[in-house]
Scaffold this motif. Structure first.
Motif, PDB file in Angstrom:
ATOM      1  N   ASN A  64       0.872  -1.199  -0.162  1.00 40.65           N
ATOM      2  CA  ASN A  64      -0.075   0.084  -0.061  1.00 40.65           C
ATOM      3  C   ASN A  64       0.774   1.184  -0.077  1.00 40.65           C
ATOM      4  OD1 ASN A  64      -2.562  -1.218   0.085  1.00 40.65           O
ATOM      5  ND2 ASN A  64      -2.301  -1.760   2.121  1.00 40.65           N
ATOM      6  N   SER A  65       2.063   1.196   0.281  1.00 41.43           N
ATOM      7  CA  SER A  65       3.080   2.305   0.249  1.00 41.43           C
ATOM      8  C   SER A  65       3.368   2.688  -1.198  1.00 41.43           C
ATOM      9  CB  SER A  65       4.217   1.824   0.896  1.00 41.43           C
ATOM     10  OG  SER A  65       4.070   1.808   2.318  1.00 41.43           O
ATOM     11  N   ARG A  66       3.741   3.899  -1.498  1.00 45.27           N
ATOM     12  CA  ARG A  66       3.875   4.597  -2.583  1.00 45.27           C
ATOM     13  C   ARG A  66       5.234   5.243  -2.382  1.00 45.27           C
ATOM     14  NH1 ARG A  66      -0.642   4.803  -6.110  1.00 45.27           N
ATOM     15  NH2 ARG A  66      -2.287   3.976  -4.849  1.00 45.27           N
ATOM     16  N   LEU A  67       6.383   4.601  -2.807  1.00 41.80           N
ATOM     17  CA  LEU A  67       7.698   5.199  -2.486  1.00 41.80           C
ATOM     18  C   LEU A  67       7.735   6.452  -3.473  1.00 41.80           C
ATOM     19  CD1 LEU A  67       9.994   2.387  -2.441  1.00 41.80           C
ATOM     20  CD2 LEU A  67       9.663   3.988  -0.618  1.00 41.80           C
ATOM     21  N   ASP A  68       7.221   6.429  -5.002  1.00 39.61           N
ATOM     22  CA  ASP A  68       7.375   7.780  -5.601  1.00 39.61           C
ATOM     23  C   ASP A  68       6.954   9.093  -5.019  1.00 39.61           C
ATOM     24  OD1 ASP A  68       4.752   6.488  -5.730  1.00 39.61           O
ATOM     25  OD2 ASP A  68       4.782   6.924  -7.762  1.00 39.61           O
ATOM     26  N   GLU A  69       6.235   9.011  -3.923  1.00 37.96           N
ATOM     27  CA  GLU A  69       5.645  10.121  -3.076  1.00 37.96           C
ATOM     28  C   GLU A  69       6.827  10.732  -2.296  1.00 37.96           C
ATOM     29  OE1 GLU A  69       2.208   9.055  -1.207  1.00 37.96           O
ATOM     30  OE2 GLU A  69       1.143   8.639  -2.958  1.00 37.96           O
ATOM     31  N   HIS A  70       7.844  10.137  -2.127  1.00 39.85           N
ATOM     32  CA  HIS A  70       8.907  10.307  -0.879  1.00 39.85           C
ATOM     33  C   HIS A  70      10.034  10.856  -1.730  1.00 39.85           C
ATOM     34  CE1 HIS A  70       6.704   9.248   2.433  1.00 39.85           C
ATOM     35  NE2 HIS A  70       6.333   7.926   1.796  1.00 39.85           N
TER      36      HIS A  70
END
Length: 70
Positions: A64-70
């Motif tokens: 459920n995590s989205r690394l591209d947001e970080h």
């Protein structure tokens, strides 16, 4: 997302990790420093759950995590 991505962005993800697992302290996160085994162990210690349950939680969080947001 795989664990290598998480490990590489550990510092940026700490806020998300603390939202998911609020019992972890800043000191815990610093000591874990992206190491999956340490992460699992600390979650077991803080929450008193079985390793398999912790692994399931981590997999769900990763999905459920989205690394591209970080």
């Amino acid at each position: 997302m795989d664990w290598n991505q998480i490990e590489g962005k550990w510092t940026q993800l700490q806020g998300d990790i603390k939202k998911q697992w609020g019992a972890l302290t800043d000191d815990d996160l610093a000591k874990i420093d992206g190491d999956r085994d340490k992460f699992v162990g600390k979650l077991q210690e803080r929450y008193g759950k079985a390793q398999a349950d912790i692994e399931d939680e981590i997999r769900l969080w990763m999905a459920n995590s989205r690394l591209d947001e970080h």
